[in-house]
Motif scaffolding. Structure first.
Motif: not given
Length: 281
Positions: A168-171, A174-176, A209-211, A224-229
């Motif tokens: 999810t972080k990688r996407k 790539v999207l940016e 980002l949302v998971l 997810c919280g640590a990764a800002e998701i």
């Protein structure tokens, strides 16, 4: 007939009258309408097969022999389609839930979210020199607020894992890059469906980002919280925004070990607490 890889093959079969029953034990002949492709008649006897061959040209039908693997491949294909349909439905439901979640919108400090592609997945592609579309990423769902330049990327997994968090972080990265390059060279980049490109290109988005998940482990929520998701998970009535600590907030921590009593302790001393302080609950 269809071969094991799904392609159509023309075969020659020699079947004598007394051998047909054994031959049809694991395969069978049938007539198919040459115009519609629908099965017209199954041929279970030698006489039916002989009559079909004699009238084949005038009937407008074609004679087919089912391969032993045809039935198995069809069942496997149906199972794969079922899994894909369930995944697509989950992606769409969770994205639409994000759009309607007022608590999530308040967390983002926005008043409204609109789904992109009606909450369905969107593919981001690069146009090759031959004019073909090369898929770079596919996101499960998107929601946006154009006035606030706010874009939400939703990745939906039944049981989110560490790998899903990394993907999810990688996407996002790539999207940016895709959004920046598509704004500079719009002819070299496309989306599927094509309408999504018009909605997304030309705005400098702030991406969140949302998971989403059904079976969301507490430790994955914390990750997810640590990764800002942001986390969206099943809440019994549907899907809703969940803060990272909510999965474990109802659990009861064990009381701290009591220190041994001191003989010199004053009788007037206040007793040690047996559980967590009231303010910590």
């Amino acid at each position: 007939m269809k071969g094991p890889d799904g392609t159509t093959e023309t075969v020659r079969a020699r079947v004598r009258p007394g051998e047909l029953d054994a031959f049809l034990k694991y395969r069978f002949f049938f007539l198919r309408d040459a115009a519609t492709g629908k099965r017209v008649q199954e041929l279970s006897t030698f006489e039916e097969l002989k009559d079909a061959l004699e009238t084949l040209e005038s009937s407008g039908n074609s004679l087919w022999l089912e391969h032993p693997y045809d039935g198995l491949s069809e069942r496997v294909n149906n199972i794969e389609k079922g899994v894909t349909n369930q995944a697509n439905a989950f992606e769409m439901k969770s994205t639409r839930a994000i759009v309607k979640d007022s608590e999530f919108q308040a967390e983002l400090k926005t008043s409204k979210l609109t789904p992109v592609n009606d909450g369905r997945s969107v593919k981001f592609c690069e146009v090759t020199k031959r004019g073909k579309l090369l898929e770079l990423i596919a996101v499960d769902g998107l929601a946006m607020n154009r006035d606030d330049a706010l874009l939400v990327v939703n990745e939906a997994k039944l049981s989110p894992s560490d790998k899903d968090i990394g993907d999810t972080k990688r996407k996002k990265y790539v999207l940016e890059t895709w959004l920046r390059d598509a704004a500079e060279q719009p002819d070299k980049f496309e989306t599927q469906p094509a309408e999504a490109k018009d909605e997304l290109v030309g705005i400098k988005w702030k991406i969140h980002l949302v998971l989403s998940g059904d079976n969301f482990a507490a430790e994955m929520e914390e990750e997810c919280g640590a990764a800002e998701i942001f986390v969206v998970r099943s809440n019994g009535a549907g899907y809703g925004f969940s803060r990272p600590s909510s999965a474990s907030s109802t659990s009861t921590e064990p009381a701290p070990d009591m220190p041994p009593s001191s003989p010199s302790a004053s009788p007037s001393s206040a007793p040690l607490p047996l559980g967590r302080p009231e303010s910590a609950v």
